[in-house]
Design a protein around this motif. Structure first.
Motif, PDB file in Angstrom:
ATOM      1  N   ASN A  17       0.749  -1.265  -0.235  1.00 52.42           N
ATOM      2  CA  ASN A  17      -0.080  -0.028   0.036  1.00 52.42           C
ATOM      3  C   ASN A  17       0.923   1.177   0.018  1.00 52.42           C
ATOM      4  N   ASN A  28       0.746   4.154   2.682  1.00 53.86           N
ATOM      5  CA  ASN A  28       1.450   3.795   4.036  1.00 53.86           C
ATOM      6  C   ASN A  28       2.521   4.914   4.091  1.00 53.86           C
ATOM      7  N   TYR A  39       5.884   3.558   3.633  1.00 53.86           N
ATOM      8  CA  TYR A  39       6.010   3.119   2.263  1.00 53.86           C
ATOM      9  C   TYR A  39       6.226   4.088   1.288  1.00 53.86           C
ATOM     10  N   THR A  54      -7.876  -5.182   9.834  1.00 54.70           N
ATOM     11  CA  THR A  54      -7.307  -4.009   8.694  1.00 54.70           C
ATOM     12  C   THR A  54      -8.480  -3.905   7.856  1.00 54.70           C
ATOM     13  N   ARG A 101      -7.401  -2.175   4.907  1.00 56.63           N
ATOM     14  CA  ARG A 101      -6.965  -1.775   3.628  1.00 56.63           C
ATOM     15  C   ARG A 101      -7.574  -2.453   2.490  1.00 56.63           C
ATOM     16  N   PRO A 157      -3.988   3.368   4.836  1.00 53.92           N
ATOM     17  CA  PRO A 157      -3.147   2.199   5.225  1.00 53.92           C
ATOM     18  C   PRO A 157      -4.096   1.560   6.235  1.00 53.92           C
ATOM     19  N   TRP A 158      -4.466   2.426   7.412  1.00 49.59           N
ATOM     20  CA  TRP A 158      -4.902   1.719   8.387  1.00 49.59           C
ATOM     21  C   TRP A 158      -6.204   2.677   8.868  1.00 49.59           C
ATOM     22  N   ASN A 217       0.897   0.542  15.007  1.00 45.99           N
ATOM     23  CA  ASN A 217       1.142   1.518  13.987  1.00 45.99           C
ATOM     24  C   ASN A 217       0.468   2.766  14.813  1.00 45.99           C
ATOM     25  N   TYR A 227      -1.475   4.939  13.611  1.00 46.75           N
ATOM     26  CA  TYR A 227      -2.857   5.000  13.378  1.00 46.75           C
ATOM     27  C   TYR A 227      -4.095   4.399  14.459  1.00 46.75           C
ATOM     28  N   GLY A 272       5.986   3.499  14.097  1.00 44.45           N
ATOM     29  CA  GLY A 272       5.997   3.749  12.789  1.00 44.45           C
ATOM     30  C   GLY A 272       6.508   5.310  12.336  1.00 44.45           C
ATOM     31  N   HIS A 276       5.078   8.087  12.010  1.00 42.91           N
ATOM     32  CA  HIS A 276       4.366   8.968  11.060  1.00 42.91           C
ATOM     33  C   HIS A 276       4.367  10.491  11.456  1.00 42.91           C
TER      34      HIS A 276
END
Length: 351
Positions: free
Chosen positions: A73, A76, A79, A224, A226, A233-234, A260, A262, A288, A290
């Motif tokens: 994905n 994310n 990613y 999930t 997704r 992503p989540w 994560n 989220y 993560g 983020h």
């Protein structure tokens, strides 16, 4: 069972009873090959699953070569940063990056593998769905290097570049313990992939080391979203619901470690609705690193992942395999250590 073999120009020539030179000219649409012959050659090439050798073609033409990138994905944040780093590093070395997304679907991954074989990419970098390996073995059989990223597929016995997620899960839980938490729940995805299993293993190690109890519900598997909402992503909503169920029965203070960031947002909403304070009543640690982590209130403690370093290392590893294809050598596993960033959600002072 014998693995699939990449068809060659010689295979096509022998099947049709023509010369290899004729096959080569027909596939290149040269004028000195008749239309009927060209048609027969192309049909046979399709039947045999012939894939052109783009490495050889690039050497002849002096053009940039191509690496395939298959990812679950791209939205994310980890990613997205990884892709950006890889694309820039590929460009620096004269390669282009062909990106394909699977959304955690094995069918999509198989289609992506077939398309990359058809296009004749020079190598493939993969964040695998981890539900099958046969389609990736075809690349190995064809002499096309394969580098796994983040998730391992042991049966492929190939190179891996990723994060030490065991260490990440361990550091997150150990930090919560060090901050005084004695009841710690781990919110993690319900995906059966190595990165999830590794984070859970790290959490269990920290809990055992700290002598803290772990019940059957200590690891909470969050469904999930997704496949239903591929733009995200989540989805924090399931983490919110499950954390709410825990808070209805558990005494405070306690802690949530999220697989994560989220999912950590779901815990934030539960705490606010219940009139609970973070971190005094509920300690929260995400995972993560983020971009929103330093901007939510309170700022979120999280485990930061070195996406750029992983992307650059994966490309460098691929380039080494391409430059020395005959050298072979045992597959390598390169795991980068994550870094815990303590902020207000766990009583830290970081920003």
């Amino acid at each position: 069972m014998r693995e699939a073999r990449r068809a060659t120009l010689k295979d096509i020539a022998e099947s049709l009873g023509v010369s290899v030179n004729t096959v080569s000219r027909a596939l290149a649409d040269k004028d000195n090959v008749g239309v009927e012959t060209r048609t027969r050659v192309k049909e046979e090439a399709e039947r045999l699953g012939y894939v052109p050798n783009s490495t050889a073609r690039s050497l002849v033409l002096g053009s940039a070569t191509t690496l395939g990138m298959v990812i679950t994905n791209p939205s994310n944040p980890f990613y997205a940063q990884l892709i950006s780093a890889m694309e820039q590093h590929c460009r620096k070395h004269g390669y282009s990056l062909l990106l394909m997304a699977t959304e955690e679907s094995l069918a999509n991954e198989r289609r992506a593998a077939e398309e990359l074989l058809r296009r004749g990419v020079d190598g493939v970098l993969v964040v695998a769905v981890q539900e099958g390996a046969e389609h990736w073995r075809r690349f190995r059989t064809a002499g096309v290097p394969l580098v796994l990223i983040s998730r391992d597929v042991p049966e492929l016995n190939t190179d891996l570049v990723g994060v030490d997620h065991v260490q990440g899960g361990y550091e997150a839980a150990r930090h919560a313990i060090a901050r005084g938490a004695r009841r710690i729940y781990f919110l993690e995805e319900d995906l059966r992939v190595s990165s999830v299993a590794d984070r859970v293993e790290g959490y269990r190690r920290a809990m055992a080391e700290g002598g803290l109890p772990m019940g059957p519900d200590s690891v909470i598997k969050v469904p999930t979203r997704r496949l239903e909402q591929s733009a995200l992503p989540w989805d924090p909503s399931e983490a919110y619901r499950l954390a709410r169920d825990v808070l209805r029965t558990e005494q405070r203070p306690l802690a949530f470690v999220a697989g994560n960031d989220y999912f950590a947002l779901g815990v934030y909403r539960v705490a606010e609705e219940a009139g609970l304070r973070i971190p005094e009543d509920v300690l929260v640690v995400g995972y993560g690193g983020h971009p929103f982590a330093p901007y939510v209130i309170p700022t979120l403690t999280t485990v930061d992942l070195p996406a750029t370093e992983i992307g650059v290392s994966a490309v460098d590893h691929m380039l080494r395999r391409l430059k020395r294809p005959a050298a072979g050598g045992a597959p390598e596993k390169i795991l980068f250590p994550p870094r815990l960033v303590a902020r207000a959600s766990s009583g830290g002072s970081g920003t």
